[in-house]
Design a protein around this motif. Structure first.
Motif, PDB file in Angstrom:
ATOM      1  N   PHE A 155       0.996  -1.350  -0.060  1.00  0.00           N
ATOM      2  CA  PHE A 155       0.002   0.028   0.054  1.00  0.00           C
ATOM      3  C   PHE A 155       0.756   1.210   0.141  1.00  0.00           C
ATOM      4  N   VAL A 156       0.465   2.433  -0.523  1.00  0.00           N
ATOM      5  CA  VAL A 156       0.961   3.326  -0.547  1.00  0.00           C
ATOM      6  C   VAL A 156      -0.096   4.619  -0.275  1.00  0.00           C
ATOM      7  N   PHE A 157       0.335   5.606   0.447  1.00  0.00           N
ATOM      8  CA  PHE A 157      -0.488   6.559   1.194  1.00  0.00           C
ATOM      9  C   PHE A 157       0.092   7.935   1.443  1.00  0.00           C
ATOM     10  N   ILE A 158      -0.611   9.054   1.703  1.00  0.00           N
ATOM     11  CA  ILE A 158      -0.204  10.099   2.311  1.00  0.00           C
ATOM     12  C   ILE A 158      -0.920  10.526   3.747  1.00  0.00           C
ATOM     13  N   ASP A 159      -0.283  10.077   4.636  1.00  0.00           N
ATOM     14  CA  ASP A 159      -0.942   9.917   6.252  1.00  0.00           C
ATOM     15  C   ASP A 159      -1.813  11.002   6.527  1.00  0.00           C
ATOM     16  N   GLY A 160      -3.065  10.785   6.856  1.00  0.00           N
ATOM     17  CA  GLY A 160      -4.007  11.683   7.316  1.00  0.00           C
ATOM     18  C   GLY A 160      -4.791  12.269   6.105  1.00  0.00           C
ATOM     19  N   THR A 161      -4.519  11.770   4.796  1.00  0.00           N
ATOM     20  CA  THR A 161      -5.485  12.225   3.798  1.00  0.00           C
ATOM     21  C   THR A 161      -6.214  10.970   3.205  1.00  0.00           C
ATOM     22  N   GLU A 162      -7.087  10.997   2.065  1.00  0.00           N
ATOM     23  CA  GLU A 162      -7.808  10.098   1.455  1.00  0.00           C
ATOM     24  C   GLU A 162      -6.807   9.863   0.314  1.00  0.00           C
ATOM     25  N   TYR A 163      -5.711  10.244   0.005  1.00  0.00           N
ATOM     26  CA  TYR A 163      -4.795   9.915  -1.038  1.00  0.00           C
ATOM     27  C   TYR A 163      -4.067   8.471  -0.543  1.00  0.00           C
ATOM     28  N   GLY A 164      -4.557   7.499  -1.314  1.00  0.00           N
ATOM     29  CA  GLY A 164      -3.441   6.382  -1.124  1.00  0.00           C
ATOM     30  C   GLY A 164      -4.257   4.923  -1.694  1.00  0.00           C
ATOM     31  N   GLY A 165      -3.693   3.873  -1.692  1.00  0.00           N
ATOM     32  CA  GLY A 165      -4.249   2.685  -2.362  1.00  0.00           C
ATOM     33  C   GLY A 165      -3.408   1.365  -2.368  1.00  0.00           C
ATOM     34  N   VAL A 166      -3.752   0.497  -3.202  1.00  0.00           N
ATOM     35  CA  VAL A 166      -2.805  -0.478  -3.329  1.00  0.00           C
ATOM     36  C   VAL A 166      -2.060  -0.846  -4.731  1.00  0.00           C
ATOM     37  N   VAL A 167      -0.696  -1.096  -4.752  1.00  0.00           N
ATOM     38  CA  VAL A 167      -0.075  -1.223  -5.928  1.00  0.00           C
ATOM     39  C   VAL A 167      -0.529  -2.849  -6.772  1.00  0.00           C
ATOM     40  N   ASP A 168      -0.863  -2.608  -7.784  1.00  0.00           N
ATOM     41  CA  ASP A 168      -1.480  -4.050  -8.409  1.00  0.00           C
ATOM     42  C   ASP A 168      -0.448  -4.378  -9.334  1.00  0.00           C
ATOM     43  N   GLU A 169       0.417  -3.354  -9.920  1.00  0.00           N
ATOM     44  CA  GLU A 169       1.367  -3.665 -11.200  1.00  0.00           C
ATOM     45  C   GLU A 169       2.589  -2.642 -11.173  1.00  0.00           C
ATOM     46  N   VAL A 170       3.609  -3.275 -11.253  1.00  0.00           N
ATOM     47  CA  VAL A 170       4.860  -2.546 -11.126  1.00  0.00           C
ATOM     48  C   VAL A 170       5.559  -2.735 -12.414  1.00  0.00           C
TER      49      VAL A 170
END
Length: 182
Positions: free
Chosen positions: A47-62
């Protein structure tokens, strides 16, 4: 602004300071694109996210740059928190035609995230406001939550807090007649 990389098995593993993040959420996209240096980029399933915000999600493809002159960056694609909810279904109980909920908003949200099998990732904000709603048959989680919120004069809000994505239903405010166009 710092982007946090989180591994479900280990926890928060690093912060990324240099990155390009493109997040789209709403009724149709719900996806993220992240460009970061090779050593900083997350792996699939993290997962990646900016703490305290709604910005984030899961990485499915690299995708690694493997051209003649590699740029040293990695392109990661995945689903936002909204996209994760959209990938789940809110199904009625066996023998029922529709799923209906009522009660305190926080408890209703907690039961819905549990029903979708997402209580390990999402939590519900404490909220004693009373809500009730009957969902369309076989609706996805994100569309269902938005419809429930709208029917109760609320909106869906999310933010990363306390190790989970906290979902809440704050009141919806219409600024149409309150904002001066000058």
């Amino acid at each position: 602004m710092v982007l946090v990389v989180h591994d479900p098995a280990v926890g928060d593993i690093r912060e990324i300071e240099e990155f390009e993040l493109d997040i789209a959420f709403g009724s149709d996209e719900n996806e993220l694109k992240l460009e970061a240096r090779v050593g900083d980029a997350p792996e699939e399933g993290q997962f990646v996210f900016i703490d305290g915000t709604e910005y984030g999600g899961v990485v499915d493809e690299v995708t690694y740059d493997a051209g003649r002159d590699p740029s040293g960056t990695v392109l990661c694609k995945g689903r936002t928190w909204h996209g994760i909810l959209a990938g789940k279904r809110l199904l009625p109980d066996s023998g029922s035609g529709y799923l209906a909920v009522s009660g305190k908003a926080g408890e209703v949200l907690a039961s819905l995230t549990s029903r979708m099998g997402l209580s390990g990732l999402f939590s519900a904000a404490a909220d004693d406001t009373s809500v009730s709603y009957t969902f369309d048959r076989f609706t996805d989680g994100y569309s269902g939550l938005k419809a429930m919120a709208k029917a109760n004069g609320r909106k869906v809000a999310m933010r990363r807090r306390g190790g989970k994505v906290e979902i809440s239903l704050p009141p919806a405010v219409d600024y149409a007649n309150k904002v001066d166009s000058d």
